[in-house]
Design an enzyme around this catalytic site. Structure first.
Site, PDB file in Angstrom:
ATOM      1  N   CYS A 163      19.294  -6.932   5.656  1.00  0.00           N
ATOM      2  CA  CYS A 163      20.028  -5.803   6.324  1.00  0.00           C
ATOM      3  C   CYS A 163      19.611  -4.456   6.060  1.00  0.00           C
ATOM      4  O   CYS A 163      19.211  -3.443   6.946  1.00  0.00           O
ATOM      5  CB  CYS A 163      21.081  -5.789   4.845  1.00  0.00           C
ATOM      6  SG  CYS A 163      22.296  -7.304   4.820  1.00  0.00           S
TER       7      CYS A 163
ATOM      8  N   HIS B  57      23.689   0.779   5.305  1.00  0.00           N
ATOM      9  CA  HIS B  57      24.302  -0.424   5.942  1.00  0.00           C
ATOM     10  C   HIS B  57      25.573  -1.008   5.721  1.00  0.00           C
ATOM     11  O   HIS B  57      26.236  -0.089   4.840  1.00  0.00           O
ATOM     12  CB  HIS B  57      23.663  -1.604   5.227  1.00  0.00           C
ATOM     13  CG  HIS B  57      24.059  -2.568   5.031  1.00  0.00           C
ATOM     14  ND1 HIS B  57      24.066  -3.805   6.280  1.00  0.00           N
ATOM     15  CD2 HIS B  57      23.892  -3.938   4.400  1.00  0.00           C
ATOM     16  CE1 HIS B  57      23.797  -5.278   5.590  1.00  0.00           C
ATOM     17  NE2 HIS B  57      24.647  -5.008   4.640  1.00  0.00           N
TER      18      HIS B  57
ATOM     19  N   ASN C 289      29.789  -7.401   8.087  1.00  0.00           N
ATOM     20  CA  ASN C 289      28.957  -7.441   7.928  1.00  0.00           C
ATOM     21  C   ASN C 289      27.809  -7.827   8.725  1.00  0.00           C
ATOM     22  O   ASN C 289      27.896  -9.321   8.859  1.00  0.00           O
ATOM     23  CB  ASN C 289      28.006  -8.026   6.040  1.00  0.00           C
ATOM     24  CG  ASN C 289      26.885  -7.589   5.797  1.00  0.00           C
ATOM     25  OD1 ASN C 289      25.986  -6.833   6.507  1.00  0.00           O
ATOM     26  ND2 ASN C 289      27.000  -8.056   4.602  1.00  0.00           N
TER      27      ASN C 289
HETATM   28  S1  B82 Z   1      31.185  -8.261  -4.156  1.00  0.00           S
HETATM   29  O1  B82 Z   1      30.660  -8.440  -5.552  1.00  0.00           O
HETATM   30  O2  B82 Z   1      32.490  -9.830  -4.661  1.00  0.00           O
HETATM   31  N1  B82 Z   1      32.288  -6.985  -4.893  1.00  0.00           N
HETATM   32  C1  B82 Z   1      32.232  -6.567  -5.861  1.00  0.00           C
HETATM   33  C2  B82 Z   1      31.863  -6.333  -6.893  1.00  0.00           C
HETATM   34  C3  B82 Z   1      33.656  -7.385  -3.932  1.00  0.00           C
HETATM   35  C4  B82 Z   1      34.453  -5.992  -4.446  1.00  0.00           C
HETATM   36  C5  B82 Z   1      30.521  -8.587  -2.931  1.00  0.00           C
HETATM   37  C6  B82 Z   1      31.109  -8.313  -1.622  1.00  0.00           C
HETATM   38 BR1  B82 Z   1      33.473  -8.970  -1.289  1.00  0.00          BR
HETATM   39  C7  B82 Z   1      30.800  -8.047  -0.442  1.00  0.00           C
HETATM   40  C8  B82 Z   1      29.363  -7.609  -0.619  1.00  0.00           C
HETATM   41  C9  B82 Z   1      28.714  -7.200  -1.978  1.00  0.00           C
HETATM   42  C10 B82 Z   1      26.968  -6.467  -1.946  1.00  0.00           C
HETATM   43  O3  B82 Z   1      27.112  -6.662  -3.190  1.00  0.00           O
HETATM   44  N2  B82 Z   1      26.601  -6.589  -0.072  1.00  0.00           N
HETATM   45  C11 B82 Z   1      25.671  -6.411  -0.918  1.00  0.00           C
HETATM   46  C12 B82 Z   1      24.896  -6.146  -1.531  1.00  0.00           C
HETATM   47  C13 B82 Z   1      23.006  -6.119  -1.888  1.00  0.00           C
HETATM   48  C14 B82 Z   1      23.007  -5.893  -0.669  1.00  0.00           C
HETATM   49  C15 B82 Z   1      22.981  -5.953   0.689  1.00  0.00           C
HETATM   50  C16 B82 Z   1      24.359  -6.841   0.142  1.00  0.00           C
HETATM   51  C17 B82 Z   1      25.247  -7.154   1.684  1.00  0.00           C
HETATM   52  O4  B82 Z   1      26.240  -7.257   1.787  1.00  0.00           O
HETATM   53  O5  B82 Z   1      24.613  -7.436   2.920  1.00  0.00           O
HETATM   54  C18 B82 Z   1      29.826  -7.714  -2.855  1.00  0.00           C
END
Ligand code: B82
Length: 322
Positions: A112, A247, A277
């Site tokens: 990403c 992103h 995403n």
């Molecule tokens: S999650 O951890 O399920 N969440 C946050 C606590 C939901 C509220 C979640 C969700 Br749903 C979607 C994405 C992430 C996430 O941390 N994504 C990324 C983190 C670092 C680098 C790239 C990404 C990405 O999704 O591209 C967490």
């Protein structure tokens, strides 16, 4: 510092819309839950177009919008981790299709963060003055590496591509801070060695997996610190920045970054609700929409920070004047 000028910007997404209601007919989830947790309402899903097909649409739009002849493109760079093939690269497929016969072409793999890395690489080539017109495209067809039976991840991802044509701009502004940490991972895609000797079948890491809370915390902490580092480097404050284009991973991550930087969410462009995403494509799709909506105008001098974070782990920002 020699900056880069965005001569044209475009995006392309597949026409098929997959909304949350449809997903909730095959995994146990609801539209309300998905929107609340992720910010995503719908995403575009390829019905057969591969990564290069999306990129070619972007490249053609850019050539047309900028009035550039394909032979005048010096370099084609595609950031993707879902290429059509191991080889040829997506960039070579694009080069061939648009007739950029004088260009050299290669792909860059930084998940990403790929588009941000790509802009940084392009700026270095432009600095040499040997290359004048560089096409940088970020594209991913994440539907190829999505586990459609997993309600945790299948709701997150979409397919798309976006890109820019860059030239050097002596008066332009440019700053960057790129980072990687290979010891912290998001796994995803084409992971297992499956061959007659391996006695393996396709495994879970052949699909994109996100370890929720841990990568969430990483994204908020490191992306905000990264932006602060750019500001420190350049002697600017957040008030000197017109827009931050992050992103589009999760709306709560973007809110978290804004909070950490003690700035308004209004500075951040958010379109995750429409595309989910899209990995390397998310930032250039956002940029392209900002131009289309008139938020950005070439030559306006607006200061924009692009901030990417993703698998690798990789992260980084570039500060541009538009
Ligand atoms: S999650 O951890 O399920 N969440 C946050 C606590 C939901 C509220 C979640 C969700 Br749903 C979607 C994405 C992430 C996430 O941390 N994504 C990324 C983190 C670092 C680098 C790239 C990404 C990405 O999704 O591209 C967490």
């Amino acid at each position: 510092m020699t900056g880069v000028k965005i001569r044209a910007c475009a995006h392309y997404v597949p026409s098929a819309v997959l909304d949350n209601h449809k997903i909730s007919t095959w995994v146990d989830t609801t539209d309300e839950w998905i929107v609340k947790r992720t910010g995503v309402s719908e995403r575009r899903i390829s019905e057969g177009e591969n990564t290069s097909d999306l990129c070619i649409q972007v490249a053609k739009q850019i050539l047309e919008a900028s009035g550039t002849a394909p032979e005048d493109i010096d370099m084609v760079l595609v950031a993707t981790f879902t290429p059509d093939y191991g080889t040829p690269s997506v960039a070579c497929l694009v080069q061939a299709e648009i007739g950029a016969t004088n260009a050299f072409a290669f792909d860059l793999s930084a998940a990403c963060s790929g588009f941000v890395y790509g802009v940084s690489v392009a700026q270095k080539f432009l600095l040499t003055k040997q290359y004048k017109n560089v096409l940088v495209i970020g594209a991913d067809v994440l539907s190829k590496v999505t586990d459609w039976s997993d309600r945790g991840s299948s709701i997150l991802f979409g397919d798309g591509a976006g890109g820019v044509l860059l030239s050097a701009d002596e008066e332009g502004f440019f700053a960057e801070r790129l980072r990687s940490r290979g010891d912290r991972v998001i796994n995803g895609g084409f992971a297992e060695v499956v061959n007659p000797f391996s006695q393996r079948e396709r495994g879970e890491y052949d699909f994109l997996k996100l370890d929720g809370q841990e990568v969430f915390n990483f994204a908020v902490k490191e992306a905000s610190a990264n932006i602060s580092e750019i500001l420190e480097q350049t002697g600017m404050t957040i008030d000197d920045i017109d827009f931050i284009v992050p992103h589009q991973a999760n709306s709560r991550i973007i809110e978290g970054i804004a909070k950490k930087l003690k700035t308004s969410l209004e500075k951040f462009y958010v379109n995750i609700q429409r595309y989910g995403n899209t990995s390397a494509a998310s930032i250039p799709i956002a940029l392209s929409e900002m131009f289309k909506e008139g938020k950005l105008k070439q030559g306006s001098g607006k200061k924009v920070i692009l901030v990417g974070f993703g698998g690798g782990l990789t992260w980084g920002s570039v500060l541009l004047s538009i």
